[in-house]
Design a protein around this motif. Structure first.
Motif, PDB file in Angstrom:
ATOM      1  N   GLY A 139       0.467   0.339 -10.708  1.00  0.00           N
ATOM      2  CA  GLY A 139      -0.722   1.042 -11.174  1.00  0.00           C
ATOM      3  C   GLY A 139      -1.961   0.197 -11.325  1.00  0.00           C
ATOM      4  N   ASP A 140      -1.914  -1.076 -10.926  1.00  0.00           N
ATOM      5  CA  ASP A 140      -3.100  -1.923 -11.047  1.00  0.00           C
ATOM      6  C   ASP A 140      -4.186  -1.521 -10.055  1.00  0.00           C
ATOM      7  OD1 ASP A 140      -1.697  -3.299 -12.947  1.00  0.00           O
ATOM      8  OD2 ASP A 140      -1.391  -5.114 -11.754  1.00  0.00           O
ATOM      9  N   PHE A 141      -3.788  -0.982  -8.910  1.00  0.00           N
ATOM     10  CA  PHE A 141      -4.732  -0.597  -7.861  1.00  0.00           C
ATOM     11  C   PHE A 141      -4.363   0.786  -7.336  1.00  0.00           C
ATOM     12  CE2 PHE A 141      -3.769  -5.217  -7.369  1.00  0.00           C
ATOM     13  CZ  PHE A 141      -4.936  -5.703  -7.930  1.00  0.00           C
ATOM     14  N   ASP A 142      -5.363   1.479  -6.776  1.00  0.00           N
ATOM     15  CA  ASP A 142      -5.121   2.791  -6.179  1.00  0.00           C
ATOM     16  C   ASP A 142      -4.731   2.700  -4.715  1.00  0.00           C
ATOM     17  OD1 ASP A 142      -5.855   4.403  -8.503  1.00  0.00           O
ATOM     18  OD2 ASP A 142      -7.888   3.646  -8.134  1.00  0.00           O
ATOM     19  N   VAL A 143      -5.153   1.658  -4.050  1.00  0.00           N
ATOM     20  CA  VAL A 143      -4.895   1.507  -2.622  1.00  0.00           C
ATOM     21  C   VAL A 143      -4.994   0.032  -2.261  1.00  0.00           C
ATOM     22  CG1 VAL A 143      -7.332   1.902  -2.045  1.00  0.00           C
ATOM     23  CG2 VAL A 143      -5.568   2.308  -0.308  1.00  0.00           C
ATOM     24  N   VAL A 144      -4.208  -0.373  -1.279  1.00  0.00           N
ATOM     25  CA  VAL A 144      -4.253  -1.742  -0.772  1.00  0.00           C
ATOM     26  C   VAL A 144      -4.728  -1.714   0.670  1.00  0.00           C
ATOM     27  CG1 VAL A 144      -2.939  -3.835  -0.249  1.00  0.00           C
ATOM     28  CG2 VAL A 144      -2.350  -2.469  -2.261  1.00  0.00           C
ATOM     29  N   VAL A 145      -5.692  -2.553   0.998  1.00  0.00           N
ATOM     30  CA  VAL A 145      -6.089  -2.766   2.387  1.00  0.00           C
ATOM     31  C   VAL A 145      -5.268  -3.937   2.910  1.00  0.00           C
ATOM     32  CG1 VAL A 145      -7.948  -3.401   3.967  1.00  0.00           C
ATOM     33  CG2 VAL A 145      -8.408  -1.855   2.049  1.00  0.00           C
ATOM     34  N   ALA A 146      -4.408  -3.668   3.887  1.00  0.00           N
ATOM     35  CA  ALA A 146      -3.551  -4.685   4.474  1.00  0.00           C
ATOM     36  C   ALA A 146      -4.198  -5.233   5.741  1.00  0.00           C
ATOM     37  CB  ALA A 146      -2.175  -4.109   4.799  1.00  0.00           C
ATOM     38  N   CYS A 147      -3.912  -6.499   6.026  1.00  0.00           N
ATOM     39  CA  CYS A 147      -4.576  -7.152   7.157  1.00  0.00           C
ATOM     40  C   CYS A 147      -3.997  -6.740   8.505  1.00  0.00           C
ATOM     41  CB  CYS A 147      -4.486  -8.672   7.019  1.00  0.00           C
ATOM     42  SG  CYS A 147      -5.484  -9.335   5.668  1.00  0.00           S
ATOM     43  N   TYR A 148      -2.709  -6.426   8.535  1.00  0.00           N
ATOM     44  CA  TYR A 148      -2.101  -6.085   9.821  1.00  0.00           C
ATOM     45  C   TYR A 148      -0.974  -5.084   9.615  1.00  0.00           C
ATOM     46  CZ  TYR A 148       1.189  -9.787   8.419  1.00  0.00           C
ATOM     47  OH  TYR A 148       2.088 -10.564   7.726  1.00  0.00           O
ATOM     48  N   HIS A 149      -0.521  -4.532  10.714  1.00  0.00           N
ATOM     49  CA  HIS A 149       0.388  -3.391  10.737  1.00  0.00           C
ATOM     50  C   HIS A 149       1.611  -3.568   9.841  1.00  0.00           C
ATOM     51  CE1 HIS A 149       3.527  -0.783  12.510  1.00  0.00           C
ATOM     52  NE2 HIS A 149       2.536   0.003  12.914  1.00  0.00           N
ATOM     53  N   ASP A 150       2.432  -4.561  10.098  1.00  0.00           N
ATOM     54  CA  ASP A 150       3.684  -4.677   9.360  1.00  0.00           C
ATOM     55  C   ASP A 150       3.477  -5.123   7.913  1.00  0.00           C
ATOM     56  OD1 ASP A 150       4.831  -3.937  11.714  1.00  0.00           O
ATOM     57  OD2 ASP A 150       6.225  -5.614  11.847  1.00  0.00           O
ATOM     58  N   GLN A 151       2.409  -5.846   7.644  1.00  0.00           N
ATOM     59  CA  GLN A 151       2.140  -6.235   6.260  1.00  0.00           C
ATOM     60  C   GLN A 151       1.996  -4.996   5.384  1.00  0.00           C
ATOM     61  OE1 GLN A 151      -1.826  -7.709   5.045  1.00  0.00           O
ATOM     62  NE2 GLN A 151      -0.797  -9.498   4.170  1.00  0.00           N
ATOM     63  N   GLY A 152       1.376  -3.948   5.914  1.00  0.00           N
ATOM     64  CA  GLY A 152       1.182  -2.729   5.135  1.00  0.00           C
ATOM     65  C   GLY A 152       2.324  -1.745   5.226  1.00  0.00           C
ATOM     66  N   LEU A 153       2.962  -1.652   6.386  1.00  0.00           N
ATOM     67  CA  LEU A 153       3.954  -0.594   6.577  1.00  0.00           C
ATOM     68  C   LEU A 153       5.334  -0.944   6.055  1.00  0.00           C
ATOM     69  CD1 LEU A 153       3.085   1.148   9.930  1.00  0.00           C
ATOM     70  CD2 LEU A 153       2.172   1.417   7.642  1.00  0.00           C
ATOM     71  N   ILE A 154       5.670  -2.219   5.992  1.00  0.00           N
ATOM     72  CA  ILE A 154       6.978  -2.563   5.431  1.00  0.00           C
ATOM     73  C   ILE A 154       7.088  -2.102   3.973  1.00  0.00           C
ATOM     74  CG2 ILE A 154       8.455  -4.482   4.709  1.00  0.00           C
ATOM     75  CD1 ILE A 154       7.676  -5.864   7.351  1.00  0.00           C
ATOM     76  N   PRO A 155       6.136  -2.420   3.097  1.00  0.00           N
ATOM     77  CA  PRO A 155       6.267  -1.929   1.715  1.00  0.00           C
ATOM     78  C   PRO A 155       6.207  -0.413   1.602  1.00  0.00           C
ATOM     79  CG  PRO A 155       4.168  -3.067   2.028  1.00  0.00           C
ATOM     80  CD  PRO A 155       4.996  -3.350   3.229  1.00  0.00           C
ATOM     81  N   VAL A 156       5.362   0.256   2.388  1.00  0.00           N
ATOM     82  CA  VAL A 156       5.283   1.713   2.313  1.00  0.00           C
ATOM     83  C   VAL A 156       6.614   2.340   2.702  1.00  0.00           C
ATOM     84  CG1 VAL A 156       4.269   3.763   3.377  1.00  0.00           C
ATOM     85  CG2 VAL A 156       2.795   1.920   2.626  1.00  0.00           C
ATOM     86  N   LYS A 157       7.175   1.878   3.801  1.00  0.00           N
ATOM     87  CA  LYS A 157       8.423   2.481   4.267  1.00  0.00           C
ATOM     88  C   LYS A 157       9.604   2.086   3.385  1.00  0.00           C
ATOM     89  CE  LYS A 157       6.899   3.265   8.972  1.00  0.00           C
ATOM     90  NZ  LYS A 157       7.208   3.203  10.418  1.00  0.00           N
ATOM     91  N   LEU A 158       9.497   0.972   2.713  1.00  0.00           N
ATOM     92  CA  LEU A 158      10.563   0.578   1.792  1.00  0.00           C
ATOM     93  C   LEU A 158      10.628   1.523   0.598  1.00  0.00           C
ATOM     94  CD1 LEU A 158      12.749  -1.537   1.071  1.00  0.00           C
ATOM     95  CD2 LEU A 158      10.965  -2.798  -0.151  1.00  0.00           C
ATOM     96  N   VAL A 159       9.467   1.928   0.083  1.00  0.00           N
ATOM     97  CA  VAL A 159       9.461   2.739  -1.143  1.00  0.00           C
ATOM     98  C   VAL A 159       9.289   4.229  -0.879  1.00  0.00           C
ATOM     99  CG1 VAL A 159       8.555   0.811  -2.489  1.00  0.00           C
ATOM    100  CG2 VAL A 159       6.956   2.491  -1.571  1.00  0.00           C
ATOM    101  N   ALA A 160       8.835   4.615   0.330  1.00  0.00           N
ATOM    102  CA  ALA A 160       8.516   6.035   0.524  1.00  0.00           C
ATOM    103  C   ALA A 160       8.786   6.522   1.940  1.00  0.00           C
ATOM    104  CB  ALA A 160       7.049   6.283   0.169  1.00  0.00           C
TER     105      ALA A 160
END
Length: 302
Positions: free
Chosen positions: A217-238
């Motif tokens: 809850g510290d942030f509403d959204v994260v801007v990730a630098c590249y594809h897998d940096q952002g999608l690995i955590p998203v797909k892990l939790v959701a």
């Protein structure tokens, strides 16, 4: 009046036709909107699980029809089943997938891929490029544009003033240049410039902790630098609940959080939940856009 949502069938040799049809028949979808499935012409056949130029061209043609109808107001949003990037290439198409194709079709100057879920929201600063190309593509100008776009678009999701975190590219966010210079030459200057314009953005934060902080809850959204940096955590939790949303388009477009799954195509076992989630979110965003109201309290899975 219920919004009309175009559901494109994606690559016809993948699981797209199956999940599109099952989503269109789902009771939750029928309650929320009027689904309209867009697929190849009647009589066109494609062997399940077989990569082909014909399937790539058919998927492209379906997307073009749906986008044209969205631009004319025939449908109020588009929810897309997955396409196959290699099939696009075999068909001689220059686009790497939906995001850059949609930008081309709508004449949009800057778009971004966001994965939305209740657990975590991530925007990608770069998308389908080789990892070696990311440092060159991650410029101050492009990152500023993505941060600004995120700040403008998140209010549509009920977040009036989004708290945006930016992930670092290098380990430990570069440790002030010790492990790489991109944080100091591109990422931090982009953050500072956006903050000077009133955007609530901070970072760069180490990539191994920023997503944990966002989920807490510290942030509403994260801007990730590249594809897998952002999608690995998203797909892990959701995985199966996250929805791919293209930010920066003049139309509403959502999509699934998975690929064409050629290995199970035609077997009747594909899970339609991500497609259902994409259609439900498209319907809510379309209602919010039509009424001028923000979409508050999204519950994707209901």
């Amino acid at each position: 009046m219920k919004p009309r949502i175009a559901i494109t069938s994606g690559d016809p040799a993948g699981i797209g036709p199956e999940v599109a049809a099952r989503a269109a028949a789902d009771a939750r979808v029928l309650e929320a909107c009027e689904p309209v499935v867009y697929g190849p012409p009647n009589g066109a056949t494609f062997e399940p699980g077989v990569l082909s130029a014909g399937a790539g061209r058919a998927a492209y043609d379906v997307i073009v029809r749906a986008v044209e109808d969205a631009q004319r107001g025939v449908v109020h949003a588009v929810a897309t089943a997955p396409v196959n990037k290699e099939a696009f290439r075999l068909a001689g198409l220059p686009w790497s997938g939906h995001t850059d194709l949609l930008a081309h079709l709508t004449g949009s100057n800057h778009v971004a891929m966001m994965f939305y879920s209740e657990a975590l929201r991530v925007v990608l600063a770069t998308v389908h490029i080789a990892l070696a190309e990311v440092p060159r593509a991650l410029t101050r100008v492009s990152l500023e544009a993505t941060i600004d776009l995120t700040a403008r678009e998140l209010p549509r999701f009920g977040i009036a003033r989004p708290r945006i975190a930016v992930a670092g590219l290098n380990p430990h966010a570069g440790e002030h240049g010790l492990f790489g210079g991109e944080e100091e030459t591109a990422i931090r200057p982009a953050i500072d410039a956006c903050r000077a314009r009133g955007v609530e953005v901070s970072g760069p934060y180490p990539g191994d902790t920023v997503f944990v902080r966002a989920r807490r809850g510290d942030f509403d959204v994260v801007v990730a630098c590249y594809h897998d940096q952002g999608l690995i955590p998203v797909k892990l939790v959701a995985f199966g609940q996250a929805v791919n949303v293209t930010l920066g388009l003049p139309i509403v477009r959502t999509s699934v959080d998975h690929g064409t799954a050629f290995d199970i195509a035609g077997k009747g076992v594909a899970d339609p939940e991500s497609m259902i989630a994409a259609v439900l979110l498209a319907a809510r965003l379309a209602r919010g856009r039509g009424s001028g109201n923000r979409v508050i309290g999204l519950e994707i899975g209901d």
